[in-house]
Design an enzyme around this catalytic site. Structure first.
Site, PDB file in Angstrom:
ATOM      1  N   TYR A  59       0.675  -1.365  -0.307  1.00  0.00           N
ATOM      2  CA  TYR A  59      -0.298   0.005  -0.250  1.00  0.00           C
ATOM      3  C   TYR A  59       0.841   0.944   0.027  1.00  0.00           C
ATOM      4  CZ  TYR A  59      -3.523  -3.207   1.795  1.00  0.00           C
ATOM      5  OH  TYR A  59      -4.738  -4.426   1.656  1.00  0.00           O
ATOM      6  N   SER A  60       1.436   2.368  -1.560  1.00  0.00           N
ATOM      7  CA  SER A  60       1.437   3.397  -1.481  1.00  0.00           C
ATOM      8  C   SER A  60       3.332   2.276  -0.711  1.00  0.00           C
ATOM      9  CB  SER A  60       1.266   4.283  -0.362  1.00  0.00           C
ATOM     10  OG  SER A  60       0.030   4.881  -0.573  1.00  0.00           O
TER      11      SER A  60
END
Length: 325
Positions: A59-60
């Site tokens: 995530y990111s």
């Protein structure tokens, strides 16, 4: 807030988990909130009694873990929090940066611990099944992390039931730490998990943690893909438009609208209440970028659906192709 045990373990988790994919770097996805904008969501989640927070290294590209760790150390008591992360997807295009080899699992765990700013991850999950690595290698590496105290529990995510059964059997045979949870794709628009995966989890004592419980927001807005996009995520979320395309999905949404309207509850609350009514479900993973949506998710805990309402919601569903693995 309501609390329950995670599967057959003694670990106590809130009936809702805050999904932290929404918080990170907008360069990764345009609907992501940066750190400053994300802080109120962590603070309010803790105030509402949520103690279960789920993120992943992908995530990111790691920034979500950094933000999540800092926020929880700021707003929560870490001895009460259940912090979950995941490993599998590649953060960059290079050898040994993805999959479930021993090298990748150990390296990724060390990196996640550093980004989260903790000594131990409460629930470390394999984000997908890796067909290119022997399962004994992956399971041995996860067991090593548990024995070293870097991970307290291990969990799995979307795969076929036969693959999970194979891994559970191998863990039992070799005395390795076993998966205690399955984080899978499960909502009113996608119920294929009811065929084999959920009965297996119930039989083996695994907690079920549905991801995308509101079908990437479609059920929260009671929209179909024929409706005009109403949020920034709806406009830019390619996976939403790729996953929820079955003609019968419109009928399910119409049933949801009907039940929600009759009750005076929001579609999101009814859709979550349906999930929470399933004995197999421990805690849906709820991600949100709007505070009213977080408040609404918690209100869903007090929504009790009748057998007739559940039947109305479930009646339009037809078999779907397997997606999300």
């Amino acid at each position: 807030m309501e609390y329950t045990r995670l599967g057959d373990t003694g670990l106590v988790v809130s009936r809702l988990a805050l999904g932290c994919m929404t918080y990170g770097d907008p360069a990764w996805q345009p609907w992501i909130l940066e750190e400053e904008a994300s802080q109120p969501f962590f603070r309010r989640a803790v105030e509402l009694g949520i103690n279960f927070f789920d993120t992943a290294d992908i995530y990111s590209l790691g920034i979500s873990e950094e933000i999540t760790g800092r926020a929880l150390r700021r707003y929560a008591r870490m001895d009460e929090v259940v912090l979950a992360s995941k490993v599998f997807f590649s953060l960059r295009e290079a050898p040994n940066c993805g999959g479930l080899s021993r090298k990748t699992i150990v390296q990724s765990c060390e990196d996640s611990l550093r980004r989260l700013g903790v000594e131990t991850i409460d629930l470390y999950q394999i984000h997908r099944y890796d067909p290119n690595t022997p399962i004994e290698e992956s399971l041995s590496a996860l067991d090593q992390l548990v024995r070293q105290g870097k991970v307290r529990y291990i969990g799995a995510s979307s795969m076929y039931a036969w693959q999970l059964a194979q891994m559970l059997g191998a863990s039992e045979l070799r005395g390795y730490a076993k998966f205690v949870s399955m984080q899978n794709h499960y909502n009113l628009l996608y119920r294929e998990e009811e065929r084999e995966m959920i009965p297996l989890c119930e039989s083996e004592g695994l907690g079920v943690l549905p991801w995308s419980p509101l079908a990437r927001g479609l059920l929260a807005r009671a929209e179909t893909l024929d409706d005009p996009p109403s949020t920034a995520r709806a406009e830019s979320d390619e996976l939403m438009h790729a996953r929820y395309t079955h003609p019968a999905d419109t009928d399910v949404v119409q049933a949801l609208r009907k039940v929600a309207r009759a009750r005076g509850d929001s579609p999101a609350e009814v859709a979550l209440a349906w999930l929470l009514s399933k004995p197999c479900v421990t805690a849906p993973i709820v991600g949100t970028s709007q505070m009213p949506h977080l408040e609404s998710a918690v209100r869903a805990l007090s929504v009790e659906l009748s057998a007739e309402e559940i039947a109305t919601l479930e009646a339009p569903y037809v078999p779907h192709a397997v997606i999300g693995h």
